[in-house]
Design a protein around this motif. Sequence first.
Motif, PDB file in Angstrom:
ATOM      1  N   UNK A 187      37.920  56.625  62.350  1.00 23.22           N
ATOM      2  CA  UNK A 187      36.898  57.323  61.560  1.00 23.22           C
ATOM      3  C   UNK A 187      36.731  56.644  60.206  1.00 23.22           C
ATOM      4  N   UNK A 188      37.844  56.291  59.579  1.00 21.01           N
ATOM      5  CA  UNK A 188      37.789  55.643  58.269  1.00 21.01           C
ATOM      6  C   UNK A 188      37.145  54.261  58.365  1.00 21.01           C
ATOM      7  N   UNK A 189      37.500  53.498  59.398  1.00 22.55           N
ATOM      8  CA  UNK A 189      36.964  52.142  59.546  1.00 22.55           C
ATOM      9  C   UNK A 189      35.443  52.154  59.668  1.00 22.55           C
ATOM     10  N   UNK A 190      34.912  53.168  60.314  1.00 22.55           N
ATOM     11  CA  UNK A 190      33.469  53.235  60.530  1.00 22.55           C
ATOM     12  C   UNK A 190      32.703  53.515  59.239  1.00 22.55           C
ATOM     13  N   UNK A 193      31.177  49.388  54.607  1.00 25.85           N
ATOM     14  CA  UNK A 193      29.815  48.860  54.453  1.00 25.85           C
ATOM     15  C   UNK A 193      29.802  47.342  54.666  1.00 25.85           C
ATOM     16  N   UNK A 194      28.643  46.845  55.086  1.00 28.42           N
ATOM     17  CA  UNK A 194      28.515  45.411  55.344  1.00 28.42           C
ATOM     18  C   UNK A 194      28.851  44.581  54.112  1.00 28.42           C
ATOM     19  N   UNK A 195      28.340  44.980  52.936  1.00 33.59           N
ATOM     20  CA  UNK A 195      28.603  44.168  51.748  1.00 33.59           C
ATOM     21  C   UNK A 195      30.082  44.172  51.372  1.00 33.59           C
ATOM     22  N   UNK A 196      30.812  45.259  51.661  1.00 29.72           N
ATOM     23  CA  UNK A 196      32.244  45.276  51.406  1.00 29.72           C
ATOM     24  C   UNK A 196      32.957  44.251  52.283  1.00 29.72           C
ATOM     25  N   UNK A 197      32.608  44.224  53.564  1.00 32.68           N
ATOM     26  CA  UNK A 197      33.259  43.301  54.495  1.00 32.68           C
ATOM     27  C   UNK A 197      32.933  41.851  54.169  1.00 32.68           C
ATOM     28  N   UNK A 198      31.713  41.593  53.721  1.00 33.33           N
ATOM     29  CA  UNK A 198      31.291  40.216  53.496  1.00 33.33           C
ATOM     30  C   UNK A 198      31.685  39.681  52.126  1.00 33.33           C
ATOM     31  N   UNK A 199      31.948  40.575  51.173  1.00 30.18           N
ATOM     32  CA  UNK A 199      32.165  40.117  49.800  1.00 30.18           C
ATOM     33  C   UNK A 199      33.580  40.359  49.274  1.00 30.18           C
ATOM     34  N   UNK A 200      34.296  41.340  49.811  1.00 28.40           N
ATOM     35  CA  UNK A 200      35.605  41.691  49.264  1.00 28.40           C
ATOM     36  C   UNK A 200      36.734  41.070  50.070  1.00 28.40           C
ATOM     37  N   UNK A 201      37.896  40.889  49.433  1.00 31.52           N
ATOM     38  CA  UNK A 201      39.047  40.339  50.135  1.00 31.52           C
ATOM     39  C   UNK A 201      39.699  41.416  50.997  1.00 31.52           C
ATOM     40  N   UNK A 202      40.603  40.994  51.860  1.00 30.48           N
ATOM     41  CA  UNK A 202      41.195  41.909  52.845  1.00 30.48           C
ATOM     42  C   UNK A 202      41.978  43.038  52.186  1.00 30.48           C
ATOM     43  N   UNK A 203      42.750  42.715  51.168  1.00 27.37           N
ATOM     44  CA  UNK A 203      43.566  43.754  50.540  1.00 27.37           C
ATOM     45  C   UNK A 203      42.705  44.854  49.934  1.00 27.37           C
ATOM     46  N   UNK A 204      41.610  44.454  49.325  1.00 20.11           N
ATOM     47  CA  UNK A 204      40.721  45.441  48.725  1.00 20.11           C
ATOM     48  C   UNK A 204      40.073  46.309  49.793  1.00 20.11           C
ATOM     49  N   UNK A 205      39.563  45.682  50.845  1.00 20.73           N
ATOM     50  CA  UNK A 205      38.901  46.439  51.921  1.00 20.73           C
ATOM     51  C   UNK A 205      39.883  47.395  52.588  1.00 20.73           C
ATOM     52  N   UNK A 206      41.059  46.889  52.947  1.00 20.98           N
ATOM     53  CA  UNK A 206      42.017  47.726  53.671  1.00 20.98           C
ATOM     54  C   UNK A 206      42.568  48.832  52.787  1.00 20.98           C
ATOM     55  N   UNK A 207      42.699  48.566  51.500  1.00 17.91           N
ATOM     56  CA  UNK A 207      43.152  49.627  50.600  1.00 17.91           C
ATOM     57  C   UNK A 207      42.089  50.715  50.480  1.00 17.91           C
ATOM     58  N   UNK A 208      40.833  50.316  50.368  1.00 20.69           N
ATOM     59  CA  UNK A 208      39.758  51.307  50.286  1.00 20.69           C
ATOM     60  C   UNK A 208      39.717  52.187  51.533  1.00 20.69           C
ATOM     61  N   UNK A 209      39.926  51.567  52.678  1.00 18.44           N
ATOM     62  CA  UNK A 209      39.814  52.308  53.933  1.00 18.44           C
ATOM     63  C   UNK A 209      41.061  53.134  54.238  1.00 18.44           C
ATOM     64  N   UNK A 212      45.711  55.942  52.299  1.00 19.22           N
ATOM     65  CA  UNK A 212      46.614  57.060  52.564  1.00 19.22           C
ATOM     66  C   UNK A 212      47.593  56.744  53.693  1.00 19.22           C
ATOM     67  N   UNK A 213      47.449  55.570  54.310  1.00 22.58           N
ATOM     68  CA  UNK A 213      48.347  55.148  55.380  1.00 22.58           C
ATOM     69  C   UNK A 213      49.288  54.062  54.852  1.00 22.58           C
ATOM     70  N   UNK A 214      50.370  53.832  55.587  1.00 25.99           N
ATOM     71  CA  UNK A 214      51.287  52.751  55.228  1.00 25.99           C
ATOM     72  C   UNK A 214      50.922  51.527  56.068  1.00 25.99           C
ATOM     73  N   UNK A 215      50.318  50.560  55.408  1.00 23.36           N
ATOM     74  CA  UNK A 215      49.808  49.372  56.094  1.00 23.36           C
ATOM     75  C   UNK A 215      50.619  48.156  55.669  1.00 23.36           C
ATOM     76  N   UNK A 216      51.064  47.370  56.648  1.00 20.64           N
ATOM     77  CA  UNK A 216      51.758  46.124  56.336  1.00 20.64           C
ATOM     78  C   UNK A 216      50.848  44.948  56.678  1.00 20.64           C
ATOM     79  N   UNK A 217      50.566  44.140  55.666  1.00 21.60           N
ATOM     80  CA  UNK A 217      49.733  42.956  55.837  1.00 21.60           C
ATOM     81  C   UNK A 217      50.605  41.739  56.098  1.00 21.60           C
ATOM     82  N   UNK A 218      50.249  40.939  57.081  1.00 18.43           N
ATOM     83  CA  UNK A 218      50.927  39.675  57.319  1.00 18.43           C
ATOM     84  C   UNK A 218      50.223  38.572  56.525  1.00 18.43           C
ATOM     85  N   UNK A 219      50.846  37.428  56.460  1.00 22.02           N
ATOM     86  CA  UNK A 219      50.263  36.327  55.697  1.00 22.02           C
ATOM     87  C   UNK A 219      48.884  35.978  56.250  1.00 22.02           C
TER      88      UNK A 219
END
Length: 284
Positions: A187-190, A193-209, A212-219
């Motif tokens: 639900x959160x992933x949906x 926005x397109x401009x977020x995916x195309x312009x922001x880095x992964x950490x910013x996008x995943x944090x916005x989405x 409230x979850x515990x997410x582990x990012x790999x290199x």
Amino acid sequence: MASRDQFQRFIFEDSQVRGAWVQLSESYREITEQAPYPDPIRKLLGEALVASVLMSSTLKFEGTLSLQAQGEGPLRTLMSECSHDRYIRGLARFDEHAMTDQDFHSLLGEGRMAITITPDKGNRYQGVVPREADTLAGCLEEYFERSEQIATSLLLFSNEQGAAGLLLQRLPGSSDEDNELWDRVNHLARTVKEDEMLELDSETVLHRLFHEETVRLFDSEPVAFRCSCSRERTLGALEAIGKEECYSILDEQGAIDMDCQFCHTHYRFDRNDIDHLFTGHTLH
């Protein structure tokens, strides 16, 4: 300035839910500038490139994953490929005079779509992708559900400047808590926005989405356009055509000229090359 051509895996801690994110910029432009693609076809090619990178993250061996579609609409061929080390290439063939409607099914018309997995060592595998959904992402989600029995969500974005995407998967053996997490993060992933995916880095996008979850990012891993063509591979294609056909072309044209469909590298073979190919030695 850091490259915006990046791929990154992530997992939701203590769960059977995983994901992947990709953003393409320079590699996307290198590929889509190989031909004068109309906007709808360039957009779909971008989505296909993103999808091939995201799906390649599910491979457990060295090799390539390619997405191929053959259609009877304005878009006759669509092909994207990603290797295990994130080198991509792709192309589209189209009839510019037949361009009318621009939605997914109108572009391809009746036709076939498949995913081909080619290990560096081992047997090649091909799976048919259903063409029932209204988007490329929807068709690929159905493929994973039917062929792999893995619940999968794909978000694919592409415009004239770049392409990006997000993959979520719920692995077998998930618990009730995992199922609740799956519904929640989908639900959160949906909402992205397109401009977020195309312009922001992964950490910013995943944090916005998913803050409230515990997410582990790999290199993160770089993604780049690289064609796998070579003179040797092109000779292999001529060998497959056959001795008689090759010498017929030589008699008619004096040489055999071939251009790579992906990078437009030109290869030229004379009679000595073909003699060596089929007899192991030259006559001159």
